[in-house]
Design an enzyme around this catalytic site. Structure first.
Site, PDB file in Angstrom:
ATOM      1  N   ARG A  80      17.224 -28.432  -7.993  1.00 31.99           N
ATOM      2  CA  ARG A  80      17.158 -26.988  -8.139  1.00 31.99           C
ATOM      3  C   ARG A  80      18.066 -26.566  -9.291  1.00 31.99           C
ATOM      4  O   ARG A  80      19.255 -26.896  -9.317  1.00 31.99           O
ATOM      5  CB  ARG A  80      17.553 -26.310  -6.829  1.00 31.99           C
ATOM      6  CG  ARG A  80      17.149 -24.851  -6.791  1.00 31.99           C
ATOM      7  CD  ARG A  80      17.407 -24.206  -5.429  1.00 31.99           C
ATOM      8  NE  ARG A  80      16.552 -24.735  -4.392  1.00 31.99           N
ATOM      9  CZ  ARG A  80      16.991 -25.336  -3.291  1.00 31.99           C
ATOM     10  NH1 ARG A  80      18.273 -25.482  -3.065  1.00 31.99           N
ATOM     11  NH2 ARG A  80      16.150 -25.796  -2.398  1.00 31.99           N
ATOM     12  N   HIS A 123      11.825 -31.943 -11.730  1.00 31.80           N
ATOM     13  CA  HIS A 123      11.709 -33.229 -11.032  1.00 31.80           C
ATOM     14  C   HIS A 123      11.956 -34.363 -12.015  1.00 31.80           C
ATOM     15  O   HIS A 123      11.538 -34.287 -13.173  1.00 31.80           O
ATOM     16  CB  HIS A 123      10.309 -33.400 -10.444  1.00 31.80           C
ATOM     17  CG  HIS A 123       9.870 -32.259  -9.596  1.00 31.80           C
ATOM     18  ND1 HIS A 123      10.485 -31.938  -8.402  1.00 31.80           N
ATOM     19  CD2 HIS A 123       8.890 -31.348  -9.759  1.00 31.80           C
ATOM     20  CE1 HIS A 123       9.880 -30.873  -7.883  1.00 31.80           C
ATOM     21  NE2 HIS A 123       8.914 -30.487  -8.685  1.00 31.80           N
TER      22      HIS A 123
HETATM   23 ZN    ZN Z   1       7.999 -28.611  -8.495  1.00 30.33          ZN
END
Ligand code: ZN
Length: 314
Positions: free
Chosen positions: A191, A97
């Site tokens: 991702r 993140h």
């Molecule tokens: Zn996470």
């Protein structure tokens, strides 16, 4: 009118990596692939609803907007946290993140820091936390070449372990883990790797290599393992993390404890046992699997019981 604890209805999410072990919390799960129980959520994909009392039927998001006194009149356009319990029967995808700055500039959203408490796990279960690259160039090369086995750092876990996962940390929950996760309430996830798995249509899931390379901290930091313990009455308080985004503690009680008024709200998840919270002549029972909020300004209270609670606040 005095304030009351607010008990929330759990929300369940079907996940391809989910299972049936959330039944161990007393939940009536909707499918044999139930992956997530959302405990405290004010999110477009799920809103926690108050079970009983004065605010029965209201969502956490409505409370945040219309009853800010419950939260100590904090500023912000949305409730800042999202707490879930996950039952991972397979490895979850590897992700990272961004921090608030990168996310605001690139996604118009906040970044995401998160933290994990391992409630239970299989023998030999592992998480992915960080990586082995020493420079950005090395990291980029290993991502492009798909050198996942050498790049991703695996850490064995045991019940009771805690991990703070700051933004910029590559991470993944491994198979065989039941975990309580608290995170900033945002949607910014990149991702990195998904084990080359294909969905039922034969498609790979989308990866975000360039964003992952941009936001991943290199070299990566070791997880911090020092936690503070403190005794208060019949309770042991373990402090796992205190940071700008959230504070998380474990309260292990066998007997009675008196807690003096907090000027901030507490999110309480009951991970084992049962007990009673008592204030003046009002009392509320709680048990494993319950999630309740004690509003800001709730006042002094007592807790009785043999319980383990995960307590989060800002
Ligand atoms: Zn996470």
């Amino acid at each position: 009118m005095s304030k009351q604890p607010l008990f929330f209805e759990p929300i369940f999410k079907d996940r391809i990596w989910g299972g049936q072990r959330l039944t161990s919390f007393g939940y009536d799960i909707p499918s044999s692939r139930t992956g997530e129980c959302w405990a405290f959520a004010a999110h477009r994909n799920g809103e926690s609803i108050v079970k009983s009392g004065e605010f029965k039927g209201l969502t956490l998001g409505q409370l945040w907007k219309d009853h800010p006194h419950l939260f100590g009149n904090l500023k912000g356009d949305r409730f800042p946290l999202l707490t879930k319990i996950l039952d991972a029967t397979q490895n979850l995808s590897v992700q990272v993140h961004p921090d608030d700055n990168y996310a605001l500039d690139n996604e118009g959203d906040l970044g995401k820091n998160e933290c994990w408490y391992i409630i239970d796990c299989d023998e030999g279960a592992e998480i992915i936390y960080g990586h082995t690259a020493q420079t950005k160039e090395e990291f980029q090369r290993m991502v492009v070449e798909g050198k996942w086995d050498t790049l991703l750092r695996k850490i064995p876990v045991r019940p009771g372990d805690f991990f703070f996962v700051p933004s910029g940390t590559i991470h993944a929950i491994g198979a065989g883990i039941i975990i309580l996760e608290t995170q900033q309430n945002s949607d910014t996830t990149y991702r990195v790797y998904d084990y080359d798995r294909r969905d039922h249509n034969g498609n790979l899931r989308e990866l975000h290599p360039s964003q992952s390379i941009a936001v991943t901290k290199v070299p990566s930091e070791e997880p911090k393992k020092t936690h503070f313990h403190k005794r208060d009455g019949d309770m042991i308080i373990t402090t796992f993390v205190e940071c700008d985004y959230f504070n998380m503690h474990k309260w292990e009680l066998q007997g009675t404890v008196n807690i003096t008024e907090k000027d901030f709200f507490l999110l309480v998840s009951v991970i084992s046992g049962a007990g009673l919270i008592k204030q003046n002549d009002e009392s509320y029972r709680f048990k494993k699997g319950d999630h309740f909020m004690l509003p800001s300004g709730y006042g002094d209270f007592e807790i009785y019981g043999k319980v383990e609670l995960i307590v989060t606040h800002l």
